[in-house]
Design a protein around this motif. Structure first.
Motif, PDB file in Angstrom:
ATOM      1  N   UNK B  25     -53.733  90.586  15.948  1.00 24.90           N
ATOM      2  CA  UNK B  25     -53.738  89.197  16.563  1.00 24.90           C
ATOM      3  C   UNK B  25     -53.649  88.083  15.727  1.00 24.90           C
ATOM      4  N   UNK B  26     -54.175  88.225  14.492  1.00 25.81           N
ATOM      5  CA  UNK B  26     -54.264  87.117  13.638  1.00 25.81           C
ATOM      6  C   UNK B  26     -52.841  86.742  12.988  1.00 25.81           C
ATOM      7  N   UNK B  27     -52.049  87.952  12.847  1.00 26.47           N
ATOM      8  CA  UNK B  27     -50.591  87.942  12.513  1.00 26.47           C
ATOM      9  C   UNK B  27     -49.957  87.246  13.643  1.00 26.47           C
ATOM     10  N   UNK B  31     -51.706  83.192  11.122  1.00 20.90           N
ATOM     11  CA  UNK B  31     -52.611  82.960  10.069  1.00 20.90           C
ATOM     12  C   UNK B  31     -51.965  83.432   8.824  1.00 20.90           C
ATOM     13  N   UNK B  32     -52.176  82.706   7.649  1.00 17.51           N
ATOM     14  CA  UNK B  32     -51.609  83.420   6.291  1.00 17.51           C
ATOM     15  C   UNK B  32     -52.387  84.576   5.989  1.00 17.51           C
ATOM     16  N   UNK B  33     -51.950  85.059   4.821  1.00 15.74           N
ATOM     17  CA  UNK B  33     -52.427  86.401   4.498  1.00 15.74           C
ATOM     18  C   UNK B  33     -54.076  86.300   3.839  1.00 15.74           C
ATOM     19  N   UNK B 131     -59.945  78.546  12.780  1.00 13.00           N
ATOM     20  CA  UNK B 131     -59.005  77.654  12.929  1.00 13.00           C
ATOM     21  C   UNK B 131     -57.818  77.772  12.220  1.00 13.00           C
ATOM     22  N   UNK B 132     -56.491  77.552  12.736  1.00 14.99           N
ATOM     23  CA  UNK B 132     -55.300  77.610  12.045  1.00 14.99           C
ATOM     24  C   UNK B 132     -55.236  76.158  11.476  1.00 14.99           C
ATOM     25  N   UNK B 133     -54.861  76.275  10.287  1.00 17.40           N
ATOM     26  CA  UNK B 133     -54.513  74.885   9.545  1.00 17.40           C
ATOM     27  C   UNK B 133     -53.213  74.657   9.503  1.00 17.40           C
TER      28      UNK B 133
END
Ligand SMILES: Nc1ncnc2c1ncn2[C@@H]1O[C@H](COP(=O)(O)OP(=O)(O)OP(=O)(O)O)[C@@H](O)[C@H]1O
Ligand SMILES: [Mg+2]
Lengths: 120, 133
Positions: B25-27, B31-33, B131-133
């Motif tokens: 889900x984060x992928x 989201x970054x590595x 949070x996604x930045x």
């Protein structure tokens, strides 16, 4: 899943290529200590290149594994920790003090050779 | 597009399952590595705590939105023994199981928002957001 331990001269090589669940980690610890005992290996290179996370449990098992191996007279070098994994470990509040580390398997073997020779 | 998934934690291998869901889900949220590893590690800590201290419970992972901000929310809910002293559990090195005591304080540091709600004899609910930045 059992993680294979290879013998190379007086060294043991372990490269974790599977998703590491808790039981596999604990089994590896026992297998490795047993293998050090049986082979009399003076060093171990533990390659973590394929490990995509290290949480506090895995970190504790790794730390214990290194201390126990050293108690038995084998030096352990950990190699290949991914940058994102290293960042996360530190943020978790975990440092692996007194653990020898190297960038990759090749440098790990080299470091171990020098460390074992220095000792002799 | 909403992604919400719940992994029931009861067996040790469910921890790995929750981790993989979190990674997936984060992928998807892009989201970054490094954040993917932070999120996955946080899930691993919370899932293991459920397994160790409550026996069973649920990890839910969902995409959330706040205005034009996008993030991931992890909820760890169990009906286990609960936590008597939440302040202690937030301290580095506090463990009742011989662990490193890095789990809960670590999750708090790895994520952006964090809250614990726990009642002795009733259970524990921990929520953590990145949070996604
Ligand atoms: N879901 C829960 N239910 C009841 N008690 C909990 C729960 N989660 C954590 N605790 C308590 O909080 C303490 C601290 O948890 P934390 O995850 O920080 O460390 P740990 O699990 O003991 O060790 P580590 O996570 O570093 O392996 C635990 O030892 C346990 O007593
Ligand atoms: Mg824990």
């Amino acid at each position: 899943m059992r993680i294979p331990i290879l013998k190379l001269n007086d060294m043991l090589l372990v490269s974790i290529q599977v998703v590491l669940d808790d039981q596999s980690a604990l089994m590896l610890k026992e297998d490795l200590l047993q293998k050090i005992h049986v082979t009399g290996a003076g060093g171990v290179v533990l390659d973590l290149t394929s490990l995509d996370i290290i949480d506090s449990f895995i970190a504790k098992v790794l730390g214990d594994m290194v201390s126990m191996a050293e108690l038995m007279g084998a030096k352990v070098v950990i190699t290949g920790i991914q940058p994102a994994v290293a960042i996360t470990l530190i943020e978790l509040g975990i440092s692996l003090p007194n653990i020898m580390t190297a960038l990759d398997l090749e440098k790990g073997i080299e470091l171990l050779r020098n460390a074992v020779i220095d000792d002799e | 597009m909403m992604n919400k998934d719940t992994v029931h934690i009861q067996h040790e291998l469910d921890i790995v399952q929750a981790r993989q869901k979190g990674r997936e889900i984060s992928k998807k949220i892009a989201f970054g590595t490094v954040d993917q590893v932070r999120i996955t590690t946080a899930i691993s800590e919370l899932a293991r705590n459920i397994y160790l201290y409550a026996g069973s419970g649920d990890i839910s992972i969902e995409e959330i939105h706040d205005g034009n901000k996008k993030g991931i929310k992890i909820s760890a809910v169990d009906q286990g023994p609960g936590i008597a002293d939440i302040r202690k559990v937030l301290e580095d090195g506090y463990s009742t199981s011989g662990g490193l005591g890095a789990g809960v304080p670590g999750v708090k540091r790895l994520m952006d928002d964090f809250s614990i709600d726990s009642a002795v004899g009733k259970g524990t609910a921990i929520t953590a957001v990145k949070w996604l930045k």
